[in-house]
Design a protein around this motif. Structure first.
Motif, PDB file in Angstrom:
ATOM      1  N   PHE A   1     -11.585  -2.217   7.012  1.00  0.00           N
ATOM      2  CA  PHE A   1     -11.949  -1.942   8.259  1.00  0.00           C
ATOM      3  C   PHE A   1     -12.847  -0.897   8.444  1.00  0.00           C
ATOM      4  O   PHE A   1     -14.093  -0.935   9.128  1.00  0.00           O
ATOM      5  CB  PHE A   1     -10.856  -1.651   9.140  1.00  0.00           C
ATOM      6  CG  PHE A   1     -10.281  -2.946   9.658  1.00  0.00           C
ATOM      7  CD1 PHE A   1     -10.845  -3.707  10.629  1.00  0.00           C
ATOM      8  CD2 PHE A   1      -8.996  -3.339   8.948  1.00  0.00           C
ATOM      9  CE1 PHE A   1     -10.349  -4.884  11.112  1.00  0.00           C
ATOM     10  CE2 PHE A   1      -8.451  -4.813   9.508  1.00  0.00           C
ATOM     11  CZ  PHE A   1      -8.988  -5.454  10.566  1.00  0.00           C
ATOM     12  N   THR A   2     -13.070   0.356   7.646  1.00  0.00           N
ATOM     13  CA  THR A   2     -13.676   1.364   7.720  1.00  0.00           C
ATOM     14  C   THR A   2     -15.227   0.837   7.248  1.00  0.00           C
ATOM     15  O   THR A   2     -16.361   1.106   7.884  1.00  0.00           O
ATOM     16  CB  THR A   2     -13.614   2.462   6.786  1.00  0.00           C
ATOM     17  OG1 THR A   2     -12.333   3.005   7.284  1.00  0.00           O
ATOM     18  CG2 THR A   2     -14.428   3.634   6.730  1.00  0.00           C
TER      19      THR A   2
ATOM     20  N   ASN B   1       0.725  -1.214   0.155  1.00  0.00           N
ATOM     21  CA  ASN B   1      -0.109  -0.108   0.038  1.00  0.00           C
ATOM     22  C   ASN B   1       0.830   1.499   0.003  1.00  0.00           C
ATOM     23  O   ASN B   1       2.135   1.301   0.280  1.00  0.00           O
ATOM     24  CB  ASN B   1      -0.961  -0.217   1.195  1.00  0.00           C
ATOM     25  CG  ASN B   1      -0.157   0.155   2.538  1.00  0.00           C
ATOM     26  OD1 ASN B   1       0.191   1.157   2.900  1.00  0.00           O
ATOM     27  ND2 ASN B   1       0.378  -1.109   3.256  1.00  0.00           N
TER      28      ASN B   1
ATOM     29  N   HIS C   1      -4.616  -3.830   1.009  1.00  0.00           N
ATOM     30  CA  HIS C   1      -4.579  -3.033   2.213  1.00  0.00           C
ATOM     31  C   HIS C   1      -5.860  -3.204   2.945  1.00  0.00           C
ATOM     32  O   HIS C   1      -6.948  -3.148   2.158  1.00  0.00           O
ATOM     33  CB  HIS C   1      -4.190  -1.726   1.978  1.00  0.00           C
ATOM     34  CG  HIS C   1      -5.018  -0.836   0.650  1.00  0.00           C
ATOM     35  ND1 HIS C   1      -4.863  -1.337  -0.638  1.00  0.00           N
ATOM     36  CD2 HIS C   1      -5.978   0.022   0.992  1.00  0.00           C
ATOM     37  CE1 HIS C   1      -5.854  -0.276  -1.251  1.00  0.00           C
ATOM     38  NE2 HIS C   1      -6.360   0.280  -0.336  1.00  0.00           N
ATOM     39  N   LEU C   2      -5.933  -2.847   4.003  1.00  0.00           N
ATOM     40  CA  LEU C   2      -7.037  -3.054   4.982  1.00  0.00           C
ATOM     41  C   LEU C   2      -7.498  -1.726   5.455  1.00  0.00           C
ATOM     42  O   LEU C   2      -8.993  -1.861   6.147  1.00  0.00           O
ATOM     43  CB  LEU C   2      -6.647  -3.853   6.161  1.00  0.00           C
ATOM     44  CG  LEU C   2      -5.850  -5.334   6.026  1.00  0.00           C
ATOM     45  CD1 LEU C   2      -5.537  -6.045   7.088  1.00  0.00           C
ATOM     46  CD2 LEU C   2      -6.886  -6.105   4.793  1.00  0.00           C
ATOM     47  N   THR C   3      -7.238  -0.411   5.471  1.00  0.00           N
ATOM     48  CA  THR C   3      -7.824   0.603   5.956  1.00  0.00           C
ATOM     49  C   THR C   3      -9.199   0.634   5.450  1.00  0.00           C
ATOM     50  O   THR C   3     -10.299   0.834   6.402  1.00  0.00           O
ATOM     51  CB  THR C   3      -6.802   1.625   5.636  1.00  0.00           C
ATOM     52  OG1 THR C   3      -5.507   1.892   5.841  1.00  0.00           O
ATOM     53  CG2 THR C   3      -7.493   2.898   6.310  1.00  0.00           C
ATOM     54  N   GLY C   4      -9.429   0.842   4.217  1.00  0.00           N
ATOM     55  CA  GLY C   4     -11.011   1.103   3.667  1.00  0.00           C
ATOM     56  C   GLY C   4     -11.754  -0.382   4.173  1.00  0.00           C
ATOM     57  O   GLY C   4     -12.755  -0.182   4.483  1.00  0.00           O
TER      58      GLY C   4
ATOM     59  N   THR D   1      -0.387   4.412   1.625  1.00  0.00           N
ATOM     60  CA  THR D   1      -0.424   5.291   2.431  1.00  0.00           C
ATOM     61  C   THR D   1       0.524   5.890   3.384  1.00  0.00           C
ATOM     62  O   THR D   1       0.770   7.151   3.423  1.00  0.00           O
ATOM     63  CB  THR D   1      -1.636   4.945   3.494  1.00  0.00           C
ATOM     64  OG1 THR D   1      -3.004   4.374   2.632  1.00  0.00           O
ATOM     65  CG2 THR D   1      -2.356   5.939   4.455  1.00  0.00           C
TER      66      THR D   1
END
Length: 245
Positions: A155-156, A42, A150-153, A44
């Protein structure tokens, strides 16, 4: 899972592709970090490092992080370009082409790690390109339902959907939410499993764990092809048996 597109694609197809690609991304993520201490799935974090380098007027470092961002972007661009070009000739192998490119990159990175280790930025750009390509491929094949690097989105979206379970009452709404939650938890779970498996394998195999990741992708492509061929043979055999001269 690679072949079905549009209306022919089901949630089961999305979960299968999500399982495979997120597991591969988990392996690449941990292998890149353990070997060259770079984020390789990712961008970010790299954007934050880029801003730090710019504010400190360290232009060489800023250029390196800019190349990281561009490598991921270029991977997504190339994946979309290949998909569009191949789809003109037919949809049969439309996603096999970008997947094959990713397999080639991971294999070369794994086998050539000892030489590339002296140039960690080149290796990081290669892996970021591969992950940008994979993310765009997964997004395209699933119509933006699956993102695997990637996991940010994730988890959101998962947090939002879990809260919606408290308010949505109709059976149709709950069914859609449950399907989406299962898909997102599948991606998170297999990314986590890929990270654990990749970390354990790295202690024994080092760079060759990337070759294993490439082999898993190849196995997915071969599985798709064999499954289709078996179905075609079964239909022909059934048609032959039902034919009465």
């Amino acid at each position: 899972m690679f072949r079905h597109v549009g209306k022919a694609r089901t949630e089961n197809h999305n979960r299968r592709i999500a399982s495979l690609l997120s597991f591969v991304a988990g392996i690449v993520n941990v292998a890149g970090f353990l070997s060259i201490h770079r984020l390789t799935t990712n961008v970010t974090g790299h954007f934050a490092f880029l801003m730090e380098e710019v504010l400190a007027a360290r232009w060489v470092g800023a250029a390196v992080f800019a190349f990281y961002l561009l490598s991921f972007l270029l991977g997504a661009f190339v994946a979309s370009l290949l998909i569009e070009r191949v789809s003109v000739r037919g949809e049969q192998y439309v996603y096999a082409v970008p997947a094959s490119v990713e397999i080639l990159i991971l294999t070369c990175a794994g086998l050539g790690w000892r030489w590339l280790h002296a140039a960690p930025d080149v290796l990081a750009c290669s892996l970021l390109f591969a992950m940008g390509l994979q993310n765009a491929m997964a997004t395209s094949i699933s119509q933006a339902r699956v993102r695997t690097t990637h996991l940010t989105g994730l988890f959101t979206d998962l947090g939002i959907e879990l809260s919606q379970l408290l308010f949505y009452k109709s059976a149709a709404q709950k069914a859609r939410l449950h399907a989406s939650i299962r898909l997102r938890t599948t991606i998170i779970g297999f990314f986590f499993a890929g990270g654990i498996a990749g970390g354990l394998a790295y202690t024994r195999m080092e760079s060759y764990v990337l070759v294993v990741a490439a082999a898993l992708l190849l196995a997915g492509l071969v599985y798709d092809q064999l499954k289709v061929r078996v179905r075609l043979l079964a239909r022909r055999f059934k048609g032959t048996r039902s034919y009465k001269p």
